[in-house]
Every structure is written in C-alpha cells, then in structure tokens.
Design a protein around this motif. Structure first.
Motif, PDB file in Angstrom:
ATOM      1  N   PRO A   1     120.772  -2.048  14.703  1.00 16.67           N
ATOM      2  CA  PRO A   1     119.677  -2.467  13.821  1.00 16.67           C
ATOM      3  C   PRO A   1     120.185  -3.034  12.495  1.00 16.67           C
ATOM      4  N   ASP A   2     119.264  -3.537  11.692  1.00 14.87           N
ATOM      5  CA  ASP A   2     119.595  -4.013  10.358  1.00 14.87           C
ATOM      6  C   ASP A   2     120.018  -2.852   9.464  1.00 14.87           C
ATOM      7  N   ASP A   3     120.570  -3.183   8.322  1.00 17.09           N
ATOM      8  CA  ASP A   3     121.005  -2.169   7.371  1.00 17.09           C
ATOM      9  C   ASP A   3     119.846  -1.233   7.008  1.00 17.09           C
ATOM     10  N   GLY A   4     120.092   0.065   7.066  1.00 19.78           N
ATOM     11  CA  GLY A   4     119.065   1.046   6.763  1.00 19.78           C
ATOM     12  C   GLY A   4     118.198   1.419   7.941  1.00 19.78           C
ATOM     13  N   GLY A   5     118.399   0.757   9.084  1.00 13.49           N
ATOM     14  CA  GLY A   5     117.614   1.071  10.268  1.00 13.49           C
ATOM     15  C   GLY A   5     118.049   2.380  10.904  1.00 13.49           C
ATOM     16  N   ALA A   6     117.136   3.001  11.628  1.00 16.36           N
ATOM     17  CA  ALA A   6     117.426   4.273  12.293  1.00 16.36           C
ATOM     18  C   ALA A   6     118.325   4.041  13.500  1.00 16.36           C
ATOM     19  N   VAL A   7     119.309   4.924  13.676  1.00 17.44           N
ATOM     20  CA  VAL A   7     120.194   4.881  14.835  1.00 17.44           C
ATOM     21  C   VAL A   7     120.225   6.263  15.488  1.00 17.44           C
ATOM     22  N   ARG A   8     120.507   6.271  16.770  1.00 20.97           N
ATOM     23  CA  ARG A   8     120.634   7.524  17.489  1.00 20.97           C
ATOM     24  C   ARG A   8     122.112   7.878  17.724  1.00 20.97           C
ATOM     25  N   ASN A   9     122.979   6.841  17.736  1.00 19.27           N
ATOM     26  CA  ASN A   9     124.401   7.037  18.024  1.00 19.27           C
ATOM     27  C   ASN A   9     125.253   6.621  16.820  1.00 19.27           C
ATOM     28  N   PRO A  10     125.549   7.505  15.885  1.00 16.29           N
ATOM     29  CA  PRO A  10     126.431   7.113  14.778  1.00 16.29           C
ATOM     30  C   PRO A  10     127.840   6.844  15.296  1.00 16.29           C
TER      31      PRO A  10
ATOM     32  N   THR B   1     126.230  11.630  19.751  1.00 17.67           N
ATOM     33  CA  THR B   1     124.868  11.428  20.248  1.00 17.67           C
ATOM     34  C   THR B   1     124.140  12.753  20.396  1.00 17.67           C
ATOM     35  N   GLU B   2     124.807  13.720  21.004  1.00 16.84           N
ATOM     36  CA  GLU B   2     124.172  15.008  21.267  1.00 16.84           C
ATOM     37  C   GLU B   2     123.807  15.729  19.975  1.00 16.84           C
ATOM     38  N   VAL B   3     124.713  15.744  19.008  1.00 19.26           N
ATOM     39  CA  VAL B   3     124.404  16.454  17.770  1.00 19.26           C
ATOM     40  C   VAL B   3     123.313  15.718  16.992  1.00 19.26           C
TER      41      VAL B   3
ATOM     42  N   THR C   1     117.971  15.553  14.423  1.00 19.12           N
ATOM     43  CA  THR C   1     116.684  14.915  14.139  1.00 19.12           C
ATOM     44  C   THR C   1     115.525  15.707  14.726  1.00 19.12           C
ATOM     45  N   ALA C   2     115.808  16.610  15.664  1.00 18.80           N
ATOM     46  CA  ALA C   2     114.743  17.428  16.246  1.00 18.80           C
ATOM     47  C   ALA C   2     114.435  18.658  15.408  1.00 18.80           C
ATOM     48  N   GLN C   3     115.414  19.121  14.625  1.00 14.40           N
ATOM     49  CA  GLN C   3     115.213  20.402  13.946  1.00 14.40           C
ATOM     50  C   GLN C   3     114.395  20.278  12.658  1.00 14.40           C
ATOM     51  N   ALA C   4     114.248  19.073  12.131  1.00 13.10           N
ATOM     52  CA  ALA C   4     113.456  18.881  10.919  1.00 13.10           C
ATOM     53  C   ALA C   4     112.547  17.684  11.120  1.00 13.10           C
TER      54      ALA C   4
ATOM     55  N   VAL D   1     115.906  11.457   9.968  1.00 14.21           N
ATOM     56  CA  VAL D   1     116.482  10.270  10.597  1.00 14.21           C
ATOM     57  C   VAL D   1     117.965  10.170  10.280  1.00 14.21           C
ATOM     58  N   ILE D   2     118.656   9.423  11.136  1.00 14.99           N
ATOM     59  CA  ILE D   2     120.035   9.003  10.892  1.00 14.99           C
ATOM     60  C   ILE D   2     119.986   7.490  10.762  1.00 14.99           C
ATOM     61  N   VAL D   3     120.587   6.961   9.709  1.00 12.93           N
ATOM     62  CA  VAL D   3     120.449   5.532   9.421  1.00 12.93           C
ATOM     63  C   VAL D   3     121.806   4.840   9.427  1.00 12.93           C
ATOM     64  N   LEU D   4     121.750   3.527   9.591  1.00 14.55           N
ATOM     65  CA  LEU D   4     122.949   2.696   9.596  1.00 14.55           C
ATOM     66  C   LEU D   4     123.184   2.109   8.213  1.00 14.55           C
ATOM     67  N   ALA D   5     124.412   2.247   7.705  1.00 19.41           N
ATOM     68  CA  ALA D   5     124.814   1.615   6.444  1.00 19.41           C
ATOM     69  C   ALA D   5     125.849   0.548   6.775  1.00 19.41           C
ATOM     70  N   ARG D   6     125.392  -0.674   6.952  1.00 21.19           N
ATOM     71  CA  ARG D   6     126.278  -1.753   7.384  1.00 21.19           C
ATOM     72  C   ARG D   6     127.363  -2.081   6.354  1.00 21.19           C
ATOM     73  N   SER D   7     127.072  -1.839   5.090  1.00 20.71           N
ATOM     74  CA  SER D   7     128.053  -2.172   4.051  1.00 20.71           C
ATOM     75  C   SER D   7     129.100  -1.079   3.871  1.00 20.71           C
TER      76      SER D   7
END
Length: 336
Positions: free
Chosen positions: A153-162, A197-199, A204-207, A211-217
């Motif tokens: 995704p774009d910068d700041g977008g939510a990701v599932r796989n850091p 991915t698993e963690v 994201t389920a416990q609260a 979200v986990i987000v992408l920081a492209r910079s």
C-alpha cells in the motif's frame, strides 16, 4: 495512550559468516537523526560469536544470548524481554545483514504518535551481491529475499505482513501478546517464515481498532547474497512460505486469515503476469517472458507448499503464546 519516548533496536545473529554485515548494521544505528536509547544484539546459540561480540561492540550495546529455543523467533523474544527490562516503549528489529538509512529510527517511530498504531513496517531495498539481480526476478516476489515488493500500500497504509528485517512494535503490546511463536520462523538458514504475519494477527486482534502501518520512507538496505539469486533458492523459499502460511492458517482458522494472500494473487500477480507478457511481446525481451513464467511457477510452488503442509503438517510443536511478565501498562482494548 501517551506517545513513545524510549526506543530499543534488536539485532539477532547466528553465524560469524555474517560478522561484517552485523558490524555494518550496528554502525548504521550510530548515525541516526534520532538515536535509539538502546541497541540489543542477540546471539542465537553460538558461544564463540557471543564472546567475540561481547568484547568488540560499543559499551552502549547490550549483547545477550538467546535464552530460549534456537531460532529467530525466540532470539527476537529474548531481545523483546531485554527491551522491556530497559523500559523501552518501542522495540524495533533490524536484520544483521541490513543497513538502516540515517532517518530510519525517526521515521519508524513517528507513526506511533497515533494511538491505534501497534506496529510499523519499514521499507527494505535489495542490495544485490555479484552477479546481481537476475533478469527473471519479478518485483512482486522480492519478499523471497526479505525485501519490500511491488503491490504494497501507499505510505501510512495498513499492512498485515511487516517486513522482518525492518519492523517495530509497541513493546507492551508485543509482550502482552506473548511475542513470536517458535512453531514458525527460521532456524539458521532455513526457508521458513511467517512469524511476523502470525504475531501481527494476534496484535491487531487483542486491541480493537489497532493497526500495523507501512512507513515507506523508513528505509533499510538489505543484502541479497549470490545463493539467494538462484532459481532453486527462489522455489525452495516459495515452498517454505506456503508451508509457513499453512501453519498460520491452522493457528488462525477463518476465511479472513489469508485475505491478504488472495488479494495478492488475484490483483498483484495477475497484473504482473499481464505486464511482463505485454513487455515481452511489445519489445521482444526474453527476460520479460521469463519473469511471467517465474510468477506462475513461484505461485505454484507456494501453493504446493501450502497444500502439502495442510495434508501433512510439520512436526514442530504448536506453542501457545502467553503474556510476557514485562508487559507494563498496555491493556487489550486500550488502543484508543
């Protein structure tokens, strides 16, 4: 939730063969626009490497042994506990063969100003050893070599796989979730993965709303050695990813678990195949046809690994994550 004020960076290592890489990774943290409060180097069951690093690294670096099971997951858990002991708000993970740009810590930390952000993925740029990137290697499969791929995704977008070589989490949230499971993750130079991915699914389920987000910079430069440039490694890594995704789906049953993967196949890989074939036909470039073919066989290898692991699961035992004793303050449902 107050903004984070204290950051620890964890580097895990397991072999002296990557010692020069580790030195470069550690040195990159000494020239940050925002210096981390603490750097923790975790040595994964290698006494000689532990002794060498204990004597060599700077006084502001904590060198510890992996106190759990051999492998990357418990090495990271050891680093997490050391960060929590030092009252770190944010725990960041940098691979021992990745070099952070000077703004990496600052730009990885910035998204945590939003209270719903529990994790951040940086952006990993490949640095190819000789002979260099193969012409058949598709951008969409850069995850095979631990780098950021086309389709994110774009910068700041939510990701599932850091991306594992450059990621960060709220230390309290990660501790409360129980850290990384040892059923997943690499041991030595294996091709397993998906512990990130698993963690992330648990975090994201416990609260609610987290979200986990992408920081492209927030960029790091991740070394790709010559053996990871071969097609046989590519296919083994794809199969390993499929097997690891099967383990994740066993832990988290439900249609939503592999939603990211389904979208990646239907949207990103289909587009990649069409573009590569179009380039090959328009410009008569054999490498473009090769990329289209590799997209197909890479997907097939991943599916074979997944189906095979669903039919015959690996023998690594299931573990049940429990909250680590150092979780201090974060509570499920408190992300707002």
């Amino acid at each position: 939730m107050p903004p984070p004020t204290r950051t620890a960076v964890v580097i895990c290592c397991f072999t002296p063969q990557r010692l020069d890489d580790l030195r470069a990774a550690r040195a990159s943290l000494s020239h940050q626009t925002m210096r981390p409060a603490l750097v923790i180097v975790v040595v994964d069951h290698h006494d000689d490497l532990f002794a060498l690093l204990s004597a060599e690294l700077e006084a502001d670096t904590v060198v510890v042994r992996n106190s759990g099971r051999q492998g990357l997951s418990d090495a990271r858990n050891t680093g997490l506990r050391a960060a929590a002991d030092a009252d770190a708000d944010i725990v960041m993970f940098l691979d021992d063969d990745a070099v952070a740009e000077t703004t990496w810590v600052e730009r990885m930390t910035a998204p945590f100003a939003a209270p719903d952000v529990v994790g951040v993925s940086g952006f990993a740029v490949p640095v190819w050893d000789a002979p260099g990137r193969p012409g058949w290697f598709p951008d969409e499969f850069l995850w095979v070599v631990g780098c950021s791929h086309r389709g994110l995704p774009d910068d700041g977008g939510a990701v599932r796989n850091p991306v594992g070589c450059a990621m960060a989490f709220r230390a309290e949230a990660l501790s409360l979730a129980g850290g990384f499971v040892t059923e997943l993750g690499r041991v030595g130079s294996s091709t397993a993965g998906c512990e990130e991915t698993e963690v992330s699914l648990r975090l994201t389920a416990q609260a609610s709303g987290s979200v986990i987000v992408l920081a492209r910079s927030a960029r790091v430069h991740h070394r790709v050695t010559s053996h990871r440039q071969r097609l046989d490694y590519f296919l083994r890594r794809c199969r390993g990813e499929g097997r690891s995704k099967a383990a994740v789906s066993r832990r988290h049953p439900g249609a939503a678990t592999l939603r990211t993967e389904r979208r990646f196949v239907v949207v990103t890989l289909l587009d990649a195949t069409i573009r590569a074939l179009g380039e090959g036909l328009t410009h008569l470039r054999p490498a473009a046809f090769a990329r289209a073919g590799v997209v197909v066989i890479g997907l097939a290898a991943t599916v074979v690994g997944y189906v095979g692991a669903r039919i015959r699961p690996e023998r690594r035992p299931l573990t049940t994550p429990t909250a680590m004793s150092h979780a201090h303050g974060y509570r499920a449902g408190a992300a707002g």
